[in-house]
Design an enzyme around this catalytic site. Structure first.
Site, PDB file in Angstrom:
ATOM      1  N   GLN A   6      -2.445   2.173   9.978  1.00 51.94           N
ATOM      2  CA  GLN A   6      -1.138   2.266   9.317  1.00 51.94           C
ATOM      3  C   GLN A   6      -0.156   3.126  10.094  1.00 51.94           C
ATOM      4  O   GLN A   6       1.050   2.890  10.035  1.00 51.94           O
ATOM      5  CB  GLN A   6      -1.301   2.818   7.897  1.00 51.94           C
ATOM      6  CG  GLN A   6      -2.033   1.900   6.942  1.00 51.94           C
ATOM      7  CD  GLN A   6      -3.506   2.257   6.828  1.00 51.94           C
ATOM      8  OE1 GLN A   6      -4.139   2.658   7.821  1.00 51.94           O
ATOM      9  NE2 GLN A   6      -4.069   2.131   5.643  1.00 51.94           N
ATOM     10  N   ASN A  46      -5.903  11.910   0.161  1.00 51.71           N
ATOM     11  CA  ASN A  46      -4.970  11.148   0.994  1.00 51.71           C
ATOM     12  C   ASN A  46      -5.795  10.309   1.972  1.00 51.71           C
ATOM     13  O   ASN A  46      -7.028  10.359   1.974  1.00 51.71           O
ATOM     14  CB  ASN A  46      -4.009  12.085   1.725  1.00 51.71           C
ATOM     15  CG  ASN A  46      -2.848  11.345   2.366  1.00 51.71           C
ATOM     16  OD1 ASN A  46      -2.210  10.503   1.732  1.00 51.71           O
ATOM     17  ND2 ASN A  46      -2.560  11.632   3.620  1.00 51.71           N
ATOM     18  N   LYS A  47      -5.115   9.554   2.798  1.00 56.33           N
ATOM     19  CA  LYS A  47      -5.790   8.643   3.729  1.00 56.33           C
ATOM     20  C   LYS A  47      -6.870   9.364   4.531  1.00 56.33           C
ATOM     21  O   LYS A  47      -6.702  10.510   4.943  1.00 56.33           O
ATOM     22  CB  LYS A  47      -4.765   8.023   4.680  1.00 56.33           C
ATOM     23  CG  LYS A  47      -5.310   7.013   5.659  1.00 56.33           C
ATOM     24  CD  LYS A  47      -6.087   5.887   4.974  1.00 56.33           C
ATOM     25  CE  LYS A  47      -5.269   5.170   3.930  1.00 56.33           C
ATOM     26  NZ  LYS A  47      -6.071   4.190   3.155  1.00 56.33           N
ATOM     27  N   ASP A  75      -2.231  10.510  -2.258  1.00 48.15           N
ATOM     28  CA  ASP A  75      -2.521   9.477  -3.248  1.00 48.15           C
ATOM     29  C   ASP A  75      -2.874  10.082  -4.597  1.00 48.15           C
ATOM     30  O   ASP A  75      -2.706   9.435  -5.621  1.00 48.15           O
ATOM     31  CB  ASP A  75      -3.653   8.586  -2.756  1.00 48.15           C
ATOM     32  CG  ASP A  75      -3.165   7.626  -1.685  1.00 48.15           C
ATOM     33  OD1 ASP A  75      -2.892   6.462  -2.028  1.00 48.15           O
ATOM     34  OD2 ASP A  75      -3.025   8.050  -0.524  1.00 48.15           O
ATOM     35  N   ARG A 118       0.863  -1.185   0.000  1.00 50.50           N
ATOM     36  CA  ARG A 118       0.000   0.000   0.000  1.00 50.50           C
ATOM     37  C   ARG A 118       0.891   1.224   0.000  1.00 50.50           C
ATOM     38  O   ARG A 118       2.100   1.133   0.181  1.00 50.50           O
ATOM     39  CB  ARG A 118      -0.994   0.007   1.161  1.00 50.50           C
ATOM     40  CG  ARG A 118      -0.624  -0.719   2.418  1.00 50.50           C
ATOM     41  CD  ARG A 118       0.501  -0.079   3.184  1.00 50.50           C
ATOM     42  NE  ARG A 118       0.243   1.333   3.452  1.00 50.50           N
ATOM     43  CZ  ARG A 118       1.179   2.215   3.691  1.00 50.50           C
ATOM     44  NH1 ARG A 118       2.462   1.851   3.694  1.00 50.50           N
ATOM     45  NH2 ARG A 118       0.885   3.468   3.934  1.00 50.50           N
ATOM     46  N   GLY A 119       0.276   2.385  -0.227  1.00 50.70           N
ATOM     47  CA  GLY A 119       1.037   3.599  -0.456  1.00 50.70           C
ATOM     48  C   GLY A 119       1.147   3.811  -1.955  1.00 50.70           C
ATOM     49  O   GLY A 119       1.573   2.905  -2.688  1.00 50.70           O
ATOM     50  N   ALA A 120       0.766   4.988  -2.427  1.00 49.59           N
ATOM     51  CA  ALA A 120       0.642   5.214  -3.870  1.00 49.59           C
ATOM     52  C   ALA A 120       1.892   4.848  -4.669  1.00 49.59           C
ATOM     53  O   ALA A 120       1.808   4.105  -5.651  1.00 49.59           O
ATOM     54  CB  ALA A 120       0.233   6.671  -4.126  1.00 49.59           C
ATOM     55  N   ARG A 138      -7.307  -0.717  -7.407  1.00 46.08           N
ATOM     56  CA  ARG A 138      -7.659   0.363  -6.478  1.00 46.08           C
ATOM     57  C   ARG A 138      -7.834   1.653  -7.280  1.00 46.08           C
ATOM     58  O   ARG A 138      -6.989   1.979  -8.119  1.00 46.08           O
ATOM     59  CB  ARG A 138      -6.599   0.544  -5.387  1.00 46.08           C
ATOM     60  CG  ARG A 138      -6.437  -0.699  -4.494  1.00 46.08           C
ATOM     61  CD  ARG A 138      -5.621  -0.419  -3.260  1.00 46.08           C
ATOM     62  NE  ARG A 138      -6.332   0.447  -2.324  1.00 46.08           N
ATOM     63  CZ  ARG A 138      -5.782   0.985  -1.236  1.00 46.08           C
ATOM     64  NH1 ARG A 138      -4.511   0.749  -0.956  1.00 46.08           N
ATOM     65  NH2 ARG A 138      -6.493   1.748  -0.428  1.00 46.08           N
TER      66      ARG A 138
END
Length: 343
Positions: A192, A243-244, A233, A44-46, A85
């Site tokens: 996270q 973003n998250k 993201d 995970r993480g762009a 995603r």
């Protein structure tokens, strides 16, 4: 530790769903396995998703059999990975780059095509590390001496090919002797910040204090935070940032307390095709991610859940966007265009 690495025609991926309890690498030999790893957030993480998808294209071509047209087959690989995603634009950027490389070499031998795609995936991976170090260097300019930085989710080495975006700024400040401490939001529902950011910073010997997401405003009110740095993201042409989930709340809190709020992201996270954050597709994930922590139920199993993975922070709340090409400040629409050579 490595987020991922390529060896013996296999992608070895650090399973981030196991951290911090267990450090485990999964061996991925097919593009379908890469797609599943992205969906399940083993990676995970762009930027990390983009790099993994690039290697997924390589595994796709290596799994080709002569029973169908190669281009039709690879287009299906591309679409499968693309549909994992919807929010992180680095995924589409990396896949488009891999597809462009394929089109450049499609008339060569199969072995030459496979080698060209592997070289391109390697370039995407190693370039990301260098981009992150540049982000850290530019970000160092906005970090005051003896700084206390608050961050959200995980935008570190684990979310990228290495070094990190938001945590790249943190690392640069630490290496320069400018960092006092870091506050890390736990980042519900998948934690996270607690599982990954706290783990990553402790591994580097950086002073980190974990807080619940709903404590951030109080921590700011006590004067314990000098600046907020988060990842992204997707950044749209007007400077809005996806973003998250929880980032938007932090930005409002930071503005209320007069605390600078910075976003750290490589140029590949900026999507000039979208005019504003209203155009960003927001992924909604499995309700059980909220009902449970791990395998343990923490809410009534029948309760309804709204579980967007991301939110959008309007540009007006953002002090600056720290990129590998420099720091972009308002007016964002004009200055983001300049970042890409436009006038």
């Amino acid at each position: 530790m490595d987020t991922m690495y390529w060896k013996d025609n296999t992608l070895f991926l650090l399973d981030q769903t196991k951290l911090p309890i267990e450090v485990k690498y999964v061996k991925l030999k097919t593009y379908e396995e890469v797609a599943e790893a992205i969906v399940s957030m083993k990676v995970r993480g762009a930027p990390a998703i983009g790099a993994a998808a690039a290697y997924g294209m390589v595994l796709g071509v290596m799994g080709y059999r002569n029973d169908q047209n190669l281009e039709v087959y690879l287009k299906n690989v591309y679409e499968t990975l693309k549909n994992t995603r919807p929010t992180a634009v680095n995924l589409f950027w990396a896949l488009d780059r891999m597809w462009k490389k394929y089109l450049e070499v499609k008339n060569q031998t199969f072995e030459e095509i496979a080698n060209a795609l592997l070289n391109e995936a390697n370039s995407i991976f190693y370039e990301d590390i260098e981009l992150n170090k540049k982000i850290g260097a530019y970000g160092l300019e906005v970090v005051p001496e003896n700084a206390s930085i608050l961050t959200h989710c995980n935008a570190g080495a684990l979310a990228t090919a290495g070094y990190g975006t938001a945590l790249g700024v943190v690392r640069a400040a630490f290496e320069a002797g400018k960092l006092r401490k870091v506050f890390a939001d736990e980042t519900r529902p998948l934690l996270q910040g607690a599982r990954l950011t706290a783990f990553e910073l402790l591994e580097d010997g950086i002073d980190v204090t974990l807080i619940c997401d709903n404590m951030a405003g109080y921590v700011m009110s006590l004067g314990l935070v000098d600046l907020v740095v988060v990842g992204a993201d997707r950044v749209t042409a007007n400077g809005d940032v996806a973003n998250k989930i929880g980032t938007y709340s932090l930005a409002i809190l930071a503005k209320e307390h007069g605390i600078p709020f910075y976003v750290a992201a490589p140029y590949s996270t900026i999507d000039l095709n979208l005019t504003s954050g209203q155009d960003i597709p927001i992924e909604e994930r499995n309700p059980d991610e909220v009902r449970k922590i791990g395998d343990r139920l923490i809410a009534p199993p029948q309760v309804k859940v709204f579980n967007p993975a991301f939110d959008v922070t309007p540009a007006k709340y953002i002090t600056g966007i720290i990129t590998d090409r420099g720091i972009v400040r308002p007016p964002y629409k004009e200055n983001i265009k300049k970042l890409f050579g436009g006038k």
